[in-house]
Design a protein around this motif. Structure first.
Motif: not given
Length: 120
Positions: A16-18, A25-27, A92-94, A101-103
């Protein structure tokens, strides 16, 4: 130690996240990471690739086929765990590079991987 049900739940959450990561987006996973996600997804959901390789001239389809073929012999649960771990590593790297970015911290919590957060 996670149960099979925990692993499957984490895998579904990771999917769902991917799937909802915005294209701008930033990631952004690299092309290599995207192919690894693809290969792990196919292995987790369909098992070993039994398809013939597409022509090498069809670079995208060939890269996808090769990514899946590379996962051959992993059982579906192993592939699910590796998929979740790959996403956790990216998050984690992000977080380390962009702590504002708390998200993405929420994503790790959503995956029930709080113990991976910095400071834990």
């Amino acid at each position: 130690m996670h149960s099979l049900q925990d692993t499957q739940h984490q895998f579904c959450q990771a999917l769902a996240i991917v799937r909802t990561l915005p294209d701008d987006g930033p990631l952004q996973p690299s092309a290599t990471e995207k192919l690894r996600f693809y290969g792990l997804y196919k292995q987790a959901t369909q098992g070993d690739c039994t398809l013939s390789p597409p022509p090498a001239t069809n670079k995208i389809q060939y890269a996808k086929w090769k990514a899946w073929q590379t996962m051959k012999s992993l059982n579906p649960v192993q592939a699910q765990k590796l998929y979740v771990n790959l996403l956790a590593k990216l998050l984690l790297e992000f977080i380390e590079d962009h702590p504002e970015h708390d998200q993405y911290v929420e994503f790790l919590q959503y995956l029930q991987l709080d113990d991976l957060l910095p400071g834990n």
